[in-house]
Design an enzyme around this catalytic site. Structure first.
Site, PDB file in Angstrom:
ATOM      1  N   GLU A 116       0.828  -1.220   0.000  1.00  0.00           N
ATOM      2  CA  GLU A 116       0.000   0.000   0.000  1.00  0.00           C
ATOM      3  C   GLU A 116       0.859   1.265   0.000  1.00  0.00           C
ATOM      4  OE1 GLU A 116      -2.855  -0.542  -0.790  1.00  0.00           O
ATOM      5  OE2 GLU A 116      -3.630  -2.339   0.170  1.00  0.00           O
ATOM      6  N   HIS A 139      -2.700   2.344   8.287  1.00  0.00           N
ATOM      7  CA  HIS A 139      -3.823   1.589   7.715  1.00  0.00           C
ATOM      8  C   HIS A 139      -4.019   0.333   8.548  1.00  0.00           C
ATOM      9  CE1 HIS A 139      -6.355  -0.720   5.090  1.00  0.00           C
ATOM     10  NE2 HIS A 139      -5.402  -1.613   4.855  1.00  0.00           N
ATOM     11  N   HIS A 141      -7.292  -2.822   9.970  1.00  0.00           N
ATOM     12  CA  HIS A 141      -8.587  -3.471   9.733  1.00  0.00           C
ATOM     13  C   HIS A 141      -9.355  -3.608  11.055  1.00  0.00           C
ATOM     14  CE1 HIS A 141      -6.272  -5.845   6.317  1.00  0.00           C
ATOM     15  NE2 HIS A 141      -6.452  -4.576   5.994  1.00  0.00           N
ATOM     16  N   GLU A 169     -17.331  12.099  22.876  1.00  0.00           N
ATOM     17  CA  GLU A 169     -16.086  12.758  22.468  1.00  0.00           C
ATOM     18  C   GLU A 169     -15.829  12.733  20.961  1.00  0.00           C
ATOM     19  OE1 GLU A 169     -13.184   8.900  23.147  1.00  0.00           O
ATOM     20  OE2 GLU A 169     -13.464  10.341  24.751  1.00  0.00           O
ATOM     21  N   HIS A 210     -13.021  -2.993   3.794  1.00  0.00           N
ATOM     22  CA  HIS A 210     -11.596  -3.371   3.879  1.00  0.00           C
ATOM     23  C   HIS A 210     -10.980  -2.887   5.192  1.00  0.00           C
ATOM     24  CE1 HIS A 210      -7.410  -3.691   1.866  1.00  0.00           C
ATOM     25  NE2 HIS A 210      -7.261  -3.469   3.153  1.00  0.00           N
TER      26      HIS A 210
HETATM   27  O1  2HA Z   1      -0.767  -5.029   3.736  1.00  0.00           O
HETATM   28  O2  2HA Z   1      -3.703  -4.435   4.763  1.00  0.00           O
HETATM   29  O3  2HA Z   1      -4.398  -3.476   2.404  1.00  0.00           O
HETATM   30  C1  2HA Z   1      -1.949  -5.721   3.942  1.00  0.00           C
HETATM   31  C2  2HA Z   1      -3.088  -4.839   3.798  1.00  0.00           C
HETATM   32  C3  2HA Z   1      -3.446  -4.449   2.431  1.00  0.00           C
HETATM   33 ZN    ZN Z   2      -5.599  -3.605   4.337  1.00  0.00          ZN
END
Ligand code: 2HA
Ligand code: ZN
Length: 271
Positions: A116, A139, A141, A169, A210
């Site tokens: 990414e 980033h 999940h 908040e 995602h």
């Molecule tokens: O690198 O989260 O979006 C693994 C991820 C890809």
């Molecule tokens: Zn990801």
């Protein structure tokens, strides 16, 4: 030269990846972080003339030429960073051509920066254009945020409004709201460009079904933004199937924003 394994920025990367793994947000190789470093600070630990190898990034990051980042590795697991930072992290500098990353340290068992990287570097460029203090792009999940993507409209006004309603908040922590992208193919320059466009307006961008991107001036601010969204999404998921009896009203959100002096997205309220 000081030992790089004692550098505060390596410590920060170890701590935050271990924390995120334990929160269950970064299964397997899920998630990635890039952190722009101070060149003089890095020079205390590394010979900046010693380029281990060069890596083609596949896009032009010309506004970042000469900038140094510590970045999680492609295919590497957050779980493993703490025990072997040199294999799972890398320190790269964007070369004079804007399209090459010069490896200064790390990825010592092979590898390259996160898949990414386009979304990360394009987001850095976008955030720096509106906030020169920005240093971190993250980033991940987060479980409840992701769950919410399946049962809530992926509309940034509605999504932000629902999150703001879930914790007092929230409007204070992310008054600029949350940008939302539809499902898109990850790892591409296209999703990188779409993310960066949103980052001109938001510090938080949901990637539909995602995960989420966050940006901030340091690790705490960036993690704190995502953590607050995730907490709100958890409250939402715990209550979405139950009759709603109480809520935080829009007029109360205005009270909060005014009391704490934050510049909020007025168009995301129904006033
Ligand atoms: O690198 O989260 O979006 C693994 C991820 C890809
Ligand atoms: Zn990801």
């Amino acid at each position: 030269m000081k030992n790089i394994l004692t550098a505060p920025f390596v410590e920060e990367m170890k701590k935050v990846t271990a924390n995120m793994y334990r929160l269950g947000w970064d299964e397997r190789n899920g998630g990635n972080i890039s952190y722009m470093l101070d060149t003089n600070e890095v020079a205390e630990y590394l010979d900046l003339n010693n380029v281990i190898r060069t890596i083609d990034t596949g896009f032009n990051a010309e506004k970042l030429i000469g900038k140094i980042f510590i970045v999680t590795g492609s295919g590497k697991y957050f779980k493993n960073v703490i025990d072997d930072p040199e294999a799972n992290l890398g320190i790269i500098r964007i070369a004079e051509d804007g399209t090459t990353a010069e490896l200064l340290w790390g990825y010592n068992k092979g590898g390259r920066p996160t898949s990414e990287l386009p979304a990360h570097l394009m987001s850095h460029m976008a955030r720096l254009s509106v906030d020169p203090e920005n240093r971190v792009v993250m980033h991940t999940h987060p479980t409840h945020t992701l769950a919410m993507n399946y049962v809530h409209e992926l509309d940034e006004k509605k999504f932000t409004h629902t999150l703001w309603e879930m914790c007092t908040e929230c409007i204070v922590v992310f008054p600029d709201g949350v940008g939302v992208l539809p499902w898109m193919l990850c790892g591409t320059n296209e999703i990188g460009e779409a993310t960066a466009k949103k980052m001109e307006e938001f510090r938080l961008v949901v990637w539909g079904m995602h995960g989420i991107y966050g940006a901030g001036k340091d690790m705490d601010e960036t993690f704190g933004l995502i953590e607050t969204v995730e907490k709100a999404a958890q409250i939402y998921m715990l209550t979405a199937h139950l009759p709603r009896i109480n809520t935080i009203k829009d007029s109360e959100m205005v009270e909060l924003a005014e009391f704490f002096g934050v510049n909020y997205r007025k168009d995301f309220l129904n006033l």
